[in-house]
Design a protein around this motif. Structure first.
Motif, PDB file in Angstrom:
ATOM      1  N   VAL A 205      -6.685  10.398  -4.145  1.00 59.40           N
ATOM      2  CA  VAL A 205      -5.688   9.752  -5.125  1.00 59.40           C
ATOM      3  C   VAL A 205      -4.548   8.961  -5.129  1.00 59.40           C
ATOM      4  O   VAL A 205      -4.044   7.762  -5.425  1.00 59.40           O
ATOM      5  CB  VAL A 205      -6.297  10.456  -6.649  1.00 59.40           C
ATOM      6  CG1 VAL A 205      -5.397  10.143  -7.835  1.00 59.40           C
ATOM      7  CG2 VAL A 205      -7.265  10.834  -7.134  1.00 59.40           C
ATOM      8  N   GLU A 206      -3.293   9.017  -4.624  1.00 57.59           N
ATOM      9  CA  GLU A 206      -2.113   8.936  -4.882  1.00 57.59           C
ATOM     10  C   GLU A 206      -1.624   7.938  -3.728  1.00 57.59           C
ATOM     11  O   GLU A 206      -0.986   7.183  -3.820  1.00 57.59           O
ATOM     12  CB  GLU A 206      -1.264  10.141  -4.399  1.00 57.59           C
ATOM     13  CG  GLU A 206       0.715   9.944  -3.956  1.00 57.59           C
ATOM     14  CD  GLU A 206       1.167   9.926  -4.900  1.00 57.59           C
ATOM     15  OE1 GLU A 206       2.327   8.697  -5.618  1.00 57.59           O
ATOM     16  OE2 GLU A 206       0.753   9.351  -6.379  1.00 57.59           O
ATOM     17  N   THR A 209      -3.102   4.986  -4.595  1.00 57.93           N
ATOM     18  CA  THR A 209      -2.220   4.903  -5.888  1.00 57.93           C
ATOM     19  C   THR A 209      -0.575   3.892  -5.279  1.00 57.93           C
ATOM     20  O   THR A 209      -0.337   2.706  -6.145  1.00 57.93           O
ATOM     21  CB  THR A 209      -1.610   5.587  -7.050  1.00 57.93           C
ATOM     22  OG1 THR A 209      -2.769   6.239  -7.763  1.00 57.93           O
ATOM     23  CG2 THR A 209      -0.884   5.108  -8.054  1.00 57.93           C
ATOM     24  N   GLY A 212      -2.549   0.992  -4.424  1.00 55.84           N
ATOM     25  CA  GLY A 212      -2.131  -0.205  -5.287  1.00 55.84           C
ATOM     26  C   GLY A 212      -0.720  -1.023  -5.767  1.00 55.84           C
ATOM     27  O   GLY A 212      -0.614  -2.467  -6.811  1.00 55.84           O
ATOM     28  N   GLU A 213      -0.037  -0.252  -5.796  1.00 57.33           N
ATOM     29  CA  GLU A 213       1.689  -0.747  -5.782  1.00 57.33           C
ATOM     30  C   GLU A 213       2.269  -1.616  -5.016  1.00 57.33           C
ATOM     31  O   GLU A 213       2.466  -2.243  -5.458  1.00 57.33           O
ATOM     32  CB  GLU A 213       2.692   1.021  -5.813  1.00 57.33           C
ATOM     33  CG  GLU A 213       2.772   1.273  -7.347  1.00 57.33           C
ATOM     34  CD  GLU A 213       2.921   3.315  -7.377  1.00 57.33           C
ATOM     35  OE1 GLU A 213       4.090   3.142  -6.543  1.00 57.33           O
ATOM     36  OE2 GLU A 213       2.896   3.554  -7.495  1.00 57.33           O
TER      37      GLU A 213
END
Length: 300
Positions: A205-206, A209, A212-213
């Motif tokens: 998940v990290e 993330t 995505g950033e």
């Protein structure tokens, strides 16, 4: 002992199907045999008779193949009824068993090429891990290495692959190209999330993330966070190895009996020890002379 009137593939196939339904068989066995191309073609399977003449690997392949065939037949439309009629006729049948199966199981009435494809598909389905099968730590790590790979083409058309430790370098790409290359990874990661080992899910998940950033043109300590994720993955790998080693030790030290799976290996080892081969050649002659020389010095 070979069964009377009923072929061994059917007996073993029925038993294997019962084991499968009770959860006593793992997809890993079928996957390993499938990868090594050890599973039997149907024609060869129907011709096999005594299991006593097979080694442990051949027996495992035969039982797995028999189970796959029986379960594939039962899953056809009207499969259970067709199996009952087949069994009634099989005890006194003396012809081609393949013809008998095609008579009672219309789904097998295929051309040679189509039938081969059908059988390969059945075996592949047995080897495939069902959703949502959760992978082990080792399997998860292997999948993550391939899944978390961002790919794009440079101006010359060469394929560029960027792994997790280089994710921050993606910020140098033009925004649209960056977003287009990241999108497939994020989609695959979301689909893989439920199959990952539970302790790896926050890690995945990290990573998603962070991607995505990066796709949003944000750089909030990405380098430091990637280093922390790498350390966490290494910690999980270490814990997984220790847990595996402990479980193996526990299984071995608490085993009440030998399975006999390696009897053929032991027999071969003993045979080689009792019947050593004498190699000829200049190297062997030199080593023999050196052995005699050292033996003489030892006696002196």
């Amino acid at each position: 002992m070979e069964s009377v009137g009923v072929p061994v593939w059917l007996v073993e196939g029925m038993l294997e199907s019962f084991r499968w339904k009770r959860g006593e068989r793992e997809h890993a066995l079928y996957a390993a045999l499938f990868r090594k191309n050890e599973l039997y073609p149907v024609k060869k399977l129907l011709e096999m008779r005594p299991l006593e003449e097979m080694d442990s690997i051949a027996r495992a392949a035969f039982r797995a193949s028999s189970g796959a065939l029986v379960m594939s037949l039962l899953e056809q439309n009207g499969g259970r009824k067709s199996m009952r009629t087949t069994l009634r006729e099989l005890s006194t049948f003396e012809g081609d068993e393949m013809a008998l199966l095609m008579k009672h199981f219309p789904g097998m009435n295929l051309g040679p090429e189509s039938f081969s494809k059908w059988w390969a598909l059945q075996l592949a389905q047995m080897a495939e891990k069902p959703f949502p099968h959760v992978l082990t730590i080792e399997e998860t790590e292997k999948e993550l290495q391939a899944l978390l790979m961002v790919r794009f083409n440079d101006p010359s058309g060469n394929l560029i692959e960027v792994g997790t430790d280089q994710f921050r370098d993606l910020l140098a790409l033009p925004l649209k190209q960056r977003q287009a290359s990241i999108r497939p990874v994020v989609e695959r990661g979301g689909q893989f999330l439920y199959r990952a080992f539970p302790s790896h899910r926050p890690v995945l998940v990290e990573y998603l993330t962070l991607l995505g950033e990066i796709a949003s043109d944000r750089d909030e300590q990405i380098g430091e966070r990637l280093q922390e994720l790498a350390r966490e993955r290494e910690r999980l790998r270490s814990l997984g190895n220790r847990a595996r080693d402990y479980l193996e030790w526990y299984r071995i030290t608490n085993s009440k009996q030998l399975t006999g799976d390696f009897e053929s290996f032991v027999e071969l080892k003993e045979k080689l020890q009792t019947q050593p081969r004498r190699h000829q050649g200049p190297v062997s002659e030199y080593l023999d002379s050196m052995q005699r020389l050292f033996a003489e010095k030892t006696r002196d």
